[in-house]
Design a protein around this motif. Structure first.
Motif, PDB file in Angstrom:
ATOM      1  N   ASN A   1       0.842  -1.190   0.000  1.00  0.00           N
ATOM      2  CA  ASN A   1       0.000   0.000   0.000  1.00  0.00           C
ATOM      3  C   ASN A   1       0.881   1.246   0.000  1.00  0.00           C
ATOM      4  O   ASN A   1       2.078   1.163  -0.312  1.00  0.00           O
ATOM      5  CB  ASN A   1      -0.968  -0.023   1.195  1.00  0.00           C
ATOM      6  N   ASN A   2       0.294   2.388   0.355  1.00  0.00           N
ATOM      7  CA  ASN A   2       1.081   3.617   0.308  1.00  0.00           C
ATOM      8  C   ASN A   2       2.245   3.593   1.290  1.00  0.00           C
ATOM      9  O   ASN A   2       3.305   4.165   1.033  1.00  0.00           O
ATOM     10  CB  ASN A   2       0.187   4.836   0.565  1.00  0.00           C
TER      11      ASN A   2
ATOM     12  N   ALA B   1      -6.416   3.836  -7.404  1.00  0.00           N
ATOM     13  CA  ALA B   1      -6.137   4.049  -5.980  1.00  0.00           C
ATOM     14  C   ALA B   1      -4.665   3.824  -5.669  1.00  0.00           C
ATOM     15  O   ALA B   1      -4.047   4.583  -4.901  1.00  0.00           O
ATOM     16  CB  ALA B   1      -7.002   3.121  -5.135  1.00  0.00           C
ATOM     17  N   ASN B   2      -4.070   2.789  -6.250  1.00  0.00           N
ATOM     18  CA  ASN B   2      -2.655   2.526  -5.998  1.00  0.00           C
ATOM     19  C   ASN B   2      -1.779   3.699  -6.414  1.00  0.00           C
ATOM     20  O   ASN B   2      -0.746   3.975  -5.796  1.00  0.00           O
ATOM     21  CB  ASN B   2      -2.212   1.272  -6.758  1.00  0.00           C
TER      22      ASN B   2
ATOM     23  N   GLN C   1      -2.671   7.258  -4.306  1.00  0.00           N
ATOM     24  CA  GLN C   1      -2.144   7.241  -2.943  1.00  0.00           C
ATOM     25  C   GLN C   1      -0.715   7.766  -2.884  1.00  0.00           C
ATOM     26  O   GLN C   1      -0.280   8.269  -1.842  1.00  0.00           O
ATOM     27  CB  GLN C   1      -2.187   5.818  -2.378  1.00  0.00           C
TER      28      GLN C   1
ATOM     29  N   GLU D   1      -1.485  12.627   0.318  1.00  0.00           N
ATOM     30  CA  GLU D   1      -1.121  12.139   1.642  1.00  0.00           C
ATOM     31  C   GLU D   1      -2.315  12.286   2.579  1.00  0.00           C
ATOM     32  O   GLU D   1      -2.883  13.362   2.705  1.00  0.00           O
ATOM     33  CB  GLU D   1       0.081  12.905   2.201  1.00  0.00           C
TER      34      GLU D   1
ATOM     35  N   ASN E   1      -4.153   7.672   9.142  1.00  0.00           N
ATOM     36  CA  ASN E   1      -4.286   6.371   8.497  1.00  0.00           C
ATOM     37  C   ASN E   1      -4.084   5.285   9.540  1.00  0.00           C
ATOM     38  O   ASN E   1      -3.561   5.560  10.631  1.00  0.00           O
ATOM     39  CB  ASN E   1      -3.267   6.204   7.372  1.00  0.00           C
TER      40      ASN E   1
END
Length: 505
Positions: A378-379, A424-425, A428, A432, A436
């Motif tokens: 993920n991010n 979304a990938n 992200q 920011e 989260n």
């Protein structure tokens, strides 16, 4: 010929960071190039060969295990749950004498209306065997609707341990429990002379075999089909016959979820669920999979149908979902009670979680990087990856069978903008979040925003409704979208107050 996507997206993270004044504290990587492959095997071979640094797509175990050892040796694998499997039982009428009377007047004895028999199904199934033989090791046993390796799960799995539930089960004990419950049911006045065990070892009601209609998903040939066949054999060891109805998703879903349980068209169904994100608090998982009010249990909340009912589960989980608790200790007390009740009721029992694999070139990075235990790369992964070659962008590939990345609009306005995983990938990495969930603990974590001096003051009315005790200052306002104006909220009461600070470049 290798099929490759025609779309590449270049993200200059370092440049973006310098624009907003964060270059000194930005990610290790200065840029990312995104592209696409239309075959998983080709993408994985490209990762192993060093043509790709990261394959940001969850690959199933059978694909990974099909790779040769030389390829596997070049891959760093990040393993996360991708889906889970469960059984749901039609427990109509859920009370003695356990006789299902259909709308046309037919009568059947339903063993799954007996709570003790449903609970015995926990023990009748060997979850570890399913993982080893059906999933070929690409997964883990699940006893509750939360994966055993997820943050916070251990508190809930303690409830399973207290009930004597294990990954391996206990077939002998399960058969004993079912036999005892069936013998007790046969002694009820309403069942006298009607329910009896025959010389062949199988139970009969009104001279006909007690038969369970088992919906088994034939369109999931590698997982749900063999699991269903295995469990049907297990049930028959208890002297209860199974009619194996092997049909596709359309038939099974319509029958299990879209018919009145009282119609008695099914008794058992092999369910499958997609994995969620990484979260410390599992209230939705427990509520959705055990509590009747959430309309995901037999009857589905349809007013004219027979519905499974459990007042305790509804009361406890509604308190959780609607925030009617004053302390974290009270939250976990409600959660553990709800989990234990769901396990004992056993209208739905969980079996296993399937694993998926994110592949990274082993030599492209200085070390492993952060990732979400529930959602994979993920991010946080892109923030924390430290590439060995810092003179070029990191090369990231996504998978799309159609050769294009985006399913929704590249547009932040409206509900359908950036609404698919491909977009979304990418988005992200150029935005920011202010807060989260931490990738390891999954705790709610400040990033651009922080808070302090949080003060909670709340009482509960006689009906359980939470009532705030903090008076809102007279100068307070909120945006009213109907009036399109700021309106005063002074004089109202709130549950909590705190001091927030945020950095917005």
């Amino acid at each position: 010929m290798r099929l490759r996507g025609v779309l590449s997206v270049v993200l200059l993270i370092g440049a973006l960071a310098s624009v907003v004044g964060l270059a000194e504290q930005g990610p290790f990587a200065d840029g990312i190039i995104y592209d696409v492959r239309m075959q998983e095997e080709i993408a994985l071979q490209d990762v192993a060969a060093g043509n790709i640094d990261i394959f940001q797509y969850s690959t199933s175990g059978n694909v990974i295990f099909g790779l040769d050892q030389a390829t596997l040796d070049q891959l760093e694998l990040y393993v996360v749950p991708s889906s889970s499997d469960s059984f749901i039982f039609n427990n109509y009428p859920d009370q003695a004498p356990y006789i299902a009377v259909t709308t046309n007047g037919e009568e059947f004895f339903n063993p799954f209306a007996v709570r003790e028999i449903r609970f015995a199904m926990h023990l009748l199934v060997n979850r570890q065997q399913i993982v080893d033989e059906v999933l070929q090791g690409a997964g883990a046993p699940n006893i509750i609707s939360v994966g055993p390796n997820e943050p916070g799960a251990y508190k809930l799995y303690l409830e399973a341990s207290k009930l004597g539930l294990t990954d391996e089960g206990d077939e002998a004990r399960a058969i004993e429990m079912v036999t005892a419950a069936m013998e007790a049911a046969a002694k009820l006045p309403e069942n006298a002379g009607r329910l009896a065990r025959g010389a062949d070892g199988f139970w009969a009601f009104d001279g006909k075999p007690v038969t369970m209609k088992f919906l088994i998903r034939v369109d999931d040939p590698n997982v749900r089909l063999p699991i269903g066949r295995y469990f049907a054999d297990q049930v028959e060891k208890c002297g209860i016959k199974c009619e194996r109805i092997e049909r596709d998703r359309t038939y099974c879903i319509r029958t299990a979820y879209l018919t009145d349980p009282k119609d008695y068209l099914w008794n058992l169904y092999t369910e499958g669920w997609g994995a969620g994100g990484t979260s410390l608090y599992k209230d939705v998982n427990i509520t959705q999979m055990y509590a009747p009010w959430y309309t995901n249990m037999p009857g589905g909340g349809e007013a004219t149908w027979w519905n499974y009912q459990n007042a305790n589960l509804d009361a406890w989980t509604q308190k959780i979902i609607y925030g009617q608790f004053a302390t974290l200790e009270e939250y976990w007390d409600l959660m553990t009670k709800s989990t234990a009740e769901g396990l004992k009721e056993a209208v739905r029992i969980y079996l296993c979680e399937q694993s998926s694999y994110f592949a990274v070139n082993k030599s492209a990075f200085e070390s492993r990087f952060l990732y979400g235990l529930g959602d994979g790369l993920n991010n946080f992964s892109m923030y924390s990856m430290a590439p060995v070659n810092k003179d070029r962008p990191v090369r990231v590939t996504q998978y799309s069978a159609r050769g294009s990345l985006f399913l929704n609009a590249w547009d932040p306005i409206g509900t359908q903008g950036f609404n698919d995983m491909y977009a979304a990938n990418i988005i992200q990495q150029v935005t920011e979040a202010v807060t989260n969930n931490a990738p390891g603990s999954a705790a709610y974590t400040p990033l651009l925003q922080s808070w302090k001096n949080v003060n909670v003051q709340v009482d509960f009315a006689a009906d359980g409704t939470a009532v705030g005790k903090i008076k809102v200052p007279a100068e307070a306002v909120e945006w009213n979208s109907t009036q399109k104006a700021w309106v005063s909220t002074g004089g109202e009461v709130a549950w909590a107050e705190g001091a927030y600070s945020a950095y917005f470049p």
